[in-house]
Write an enzyme that holds these catalytic residues in place. Structure first.
Site, mmCIF file in Angstrom:
data_model
loop_
_atom_site.group_PDB
_atom_site.id
_atom_site.type_symbol
_atom_site.label_atom_id
_atom_site.label_comp_id
_atom_site.label_asym_id
_atom_site.label_seq_id
_atom_site.Cartn_x
_atom_site.Cartn_y
_atom_site.Cartn_z
ATOM 1 N N TYR A 1 55.223 29.496 71.852
ATOM 2 C CA TYR A 1 55.505 30.230 70.621
ATOM 3 C C TYR A 1 56.376 31.457 70.906
ATOM 4 O O TYR A 1 57.401 31.668 70.248
ATOM 5 C CB TYR A 1 54.195 30.663 69.960
ATOM 6 C CG TYR A 1 54.384 31.431 68.668
ATOM 7 C CD1 TYR A 1 54.701 30.762 67.492
ATOM 8 C CD2 TYR A 1 54.242 32.819 68.623
ATOM 9 C CE1 TYR A 1 54.877 31.454 66.302
ATOM 10 C CE2 TYR A 1 54.422 33.516 67.444
ATOM 11 C CZ TYR A 1 54.736 32.832 66.287
ATOM 12 O OH TYR A 1 54.917 33.527 65.109
ATOM 13 N N LYS B 1 60.262 32.201 69.725
ATOM 14 C CA LYS B 1 60.619 33.358 68.907
ATOM 15 C C LYS B 1 61.658 34.234 69.600
ATOM 16 O O LYS B 1 62.493 34.860 68.930
ATOM 17 C CB LYS B 1 59.365 34.163 68.558
ATOM 18 C CG LYS B 1 58.412 33.428 67.618
ATOM 19 C CD LYS B 1 59.092 33.034 66.314
ATOM 20 C CE LYS B 1 58.136 32.361 65.335
ATOM 21 N NZ LYS B 1 58.789 31.981 64.065
ATOM 22 N N SER C 1 59.265 37.036 65.009
ATOM 23 C CA SER C 1 57.967 37.662 65.237
ATOM 24 C C SER C 1 58.146 38.771 66.259
ATOM 25 O O SER C 1 59.136 38.809 67.000
ATOM 26 C CB SER C 1 56.970 36.625 65.763
ATOM 27 O OG SER C 1 55.811 37.232 66.289
#
Length: 291
Positions: free
Chosen positions: A176, A180, A163
């Protein structure tokens, strides 16, 4: 003297690489065929994974689809079969069964992901652990399981779905974003290691999109970037795989923006984040708010 020659070669390589990139802007890259290749896609029951499966199905790949959502992954497999592809759907990790039924996987798309939008103190230990298990550790275990057969044949393609959050942080997404960052690091170092081992027939790609309308993050919005649809991201991903592109940014101009951001002072970065005004529903202080 050797260091001087090495630095000179580095300069020549940099100049050549930029010229090559400029030429490729005007000359389309050669696309490889994936017909007949055995493709494993995790998180194939929804979103990017499902649409990517359809893209491979159109190109007559043999598909192995994984997801914890049995109904979703079976629906994906059924549609892939309608598109003319052979598709096998699995609800759980069945590595030995996959090899027995369909053979050695030659392309793996590590797409499965987990996200829990919340401030750090509202994020449970279990959610943090789950985020890293799915977004990072899953890449390790799946790649380690499939890599030996790829190395034996010196043929394959390992795709890491990361991402833009793997290149810059966003508040209320600490686990998160951290996972990533780790996924991007996994891709970069795996690429270097395969090159060091001389396994140049095994290609690697890393997908880094901005917010995607998959439903996992509710009501996302930003002033500077579009909220992407899954079909657009899947098309960009398949194009990157077919052209052996190592880093796939969606939208493509995101790469330039990230380079420019690295030269900005912290105060300017803070101002830029304020202008960007990224918003989505998140749990803050145990209450759901737009952040």
């Amino acid at each position: 003297m050797n260091i001087v020659l090495d630095l000179l070669w580095l300069l020549i390589t940099i100049i050549y690489s930029y010229l090559e990139s400029l030429v490729k802007v005007f000359i389309p890259r050669t696309r490889k065929s994936v017909a007949g290749e055995i493709v494993l896609i995790t998180g194939a029951g929804h979103g990017i994974g499902r649409l990517t499966a359809y893209e491979f199905a159109k190109r007559k790949s043999r598909l192995v689809l994984w997801d914890i959502n049995k109904r979703g992954v079976e629906e994906t497999a059924a549609q892939c079969r309608k598109l003319g592809a052979t598709a096998h759907a699995f609800e759980v990790d069945c590595g030995n069964q996959v090899k027995k039924e369909v053979g050695d996987v030659s392309i793996v798309v590590n797409n499965a992901g987990a996200i829990y939008p919340a401030d750090l103190l509202s994020t449970t230990d279990e959610e943090i652990t789950k985020t890293f298990e799915v977004n990072v550790l899953g890449h390790f275990w799946i790649t380690k399981a499939l890599l030996p057969s790829m190395m034996k044949r010196n043929h394959g393609h390992i795709v890491t779905v990361a991402s833009v959050c793997g290149h810059g942080g966003i508040p209320y997404l600490i686990p998160y974003c951290s996972s990533k960052f780790a996924a991007v690091g996994f891709h970069r170092t795996l690429t270097l290691e395969l090159e060091a081992l001389g396994k140049t027939g095994i290609k690697t790609s890393c997908l880094c999109p901005v917010f995607v309308n998959t439903g996992f993050t509710k009501n996302p919005s930003t002033r500077l970037w579009p909220v992407l649809e899954t079909d657009e991201v899947a098309r960009s991903l398949i194009d990157g795989i077919l052209t052996n592109k190592k880093m796939i940014f969606v939208p493509s101009y995101l790469n330039i923006s990230l380079i420019l951001v690295r030269f900005l002072p912290e105060r300017a970065l803070a101002a830029l984040n304020h202008i960007q005004n990224v918003q989505f529903e998140a749990v803050v202080g145990h209450k759901t708010k737009m952040k």
